[in-house]
Motif scaffolding. Structure first.
Motif, PDB file in Angstrom:
ATOM      1  N   HIS A   2     -21.125   6.123  31.085  1.00 54.18           N
ATOM      2  CA  HIS A   2     -19.902   6.746  31.601  1.00 54.18           C
ATOM      3  C   HIS A   2     -19.783   6.504  33.111  1.00 54.18           C
ATOM      4  O   HIS A   2     -18.704   6.142  33.599  1.00 54.18           O
ATOM      5  CB  HIS A   2     -19.878   8.247  31.315  1.00 54.18           C
ATOM      6  CG  HIS A   2     -18.753   8.945  32.005  1.00 54.18           C
ATOM      7  ND1 HIS A   2     -17.468   8.948  31.508  1.00 54.18           N
ATOM      8  CD2 HIS A   2     -18.695   9.612  33.177  1.00 54.18           C
ATOM      9  CE1 HIS A   2     -16.678   9.602  32.341  1.00 54.18           C
ATOM     10  NE2 HIS A   2     -17.416  10.018  33.353  1.00 54.18           N
ATOM     11  N   GLN A   5     -14.666   7.244  27.816  1.00 53.30           N
ATOM     12  CA  GLN A   5     -15.363   6.261  26.992  1.00 53.30           C
ATOM     13  C   GLN A   5     -14.656   6.060  25.657  1.00 53.30           C
ATOM     14  O   GLN A   5     -14.467   4.925  25.209  1.00 53.30           O
ATOM     15  CB  GLN A   5     -16.807   6.707  26.748  1.00 53.30           C
ATOM     16  CG  GLN A   5     -17.688   6.600  27.976  1.00 53.30           C
ATOM     17  CD  GLN A   5     -19.012   7.292  27.778  1.00 53.30           C
ATOM     18  OE1 GLN A   5     -19.056   8.495  27.549  1.00 53.30           O
ATOM     19  NE2 GLN A   5     -20.099   6.531  27.861  1.00 53.30           N
ATOM     20  N   SER A  16     -17.633  10.767  26.678  1.00 50.81           N
ATOM     21  CA  SER A  16     -16.506  11.326  27.418  1.00 50.81           C
ATOM     22  C   SER A  16     -15.194  10.812  26.835  1.00 50.81           C
ATOM     23  O   SER A  16     -15.167   9.804  26.124  1.00 50.81           O
ATOM     24  CB  SER A  16     -16.608  10.938  28.896  1.00 50.81           C
ATOM     25  OG  SER A  16     -16.395   9.542  29.051  1.00 50.81           O
TER      26      SER A  16
END
Length: 143
Positions: free
Chosen positions: A25, A85, A82
């Protein structure tokens, strides 16, 4: 990268690959989204087929309004993927029309996770933006 052999549901061995989600991330953010990103806006537009502000608008709406895109903790308490992502992988697969496992080297997600991201992304886009931006073709539309 750590590779472990685990037994699946039917006793078959499957491979677990530690993909370091948190580090990935941070790398993704620094490469494309930070104030001093590695890649300039013109490369971002070429890679994602849209400009950065539009991309971030989509990510923010999905993460706030679609449960799948909220970052959660896994069983051991580590942060999951996340929204950035999940959206990045979905948009890259859709923008390039590639198979799910072809983007694993950069974004480091498994094929099943990638498919889930793409499916949920498409459903989320239709849910959030469908009434405003999506419509049925008319006879006047070019074929």
């Amino acid at each position: 990268m750590v590779i472990k052999k685990l037994k699946g549901r039917q006793g078959k061995k499957r491979v677990f690959i530690e993909r370091n989600r948190e580090e990935d991330h941070i790398r993704l953010w620094n490469d494309n989204f930070s104030e001093t990103s590695t890649y300039p806006e013109n490369l971002f537009r070429r890679r994602f087929r849209m400009n950065n502000p539009l991309f971030m608008c989509i990510v923010n709406r999905l993460s706030n309004e679609v449960h799948f895109f909220r970052q959660k903790k896994d069983g051991p308490g580590r942060l999951g993927l996340s929204a950035l992502q999940k959206c990045t992988i979905a948009i890259r697969v859709l923008a390039y029309g590639t198979a799910a496992d072809t983007v694993d080297e950069y974004l480091r997600l498994g094929e099943t996770t990638i498919r889930s991201c793409v499916d949920n992304f498409m459903e989320g886009i239709i849910y959030l933006f469908g009434d405003e931006y999506l419509r049925k073709p008319t006879p006047a539309d070019p074929t």
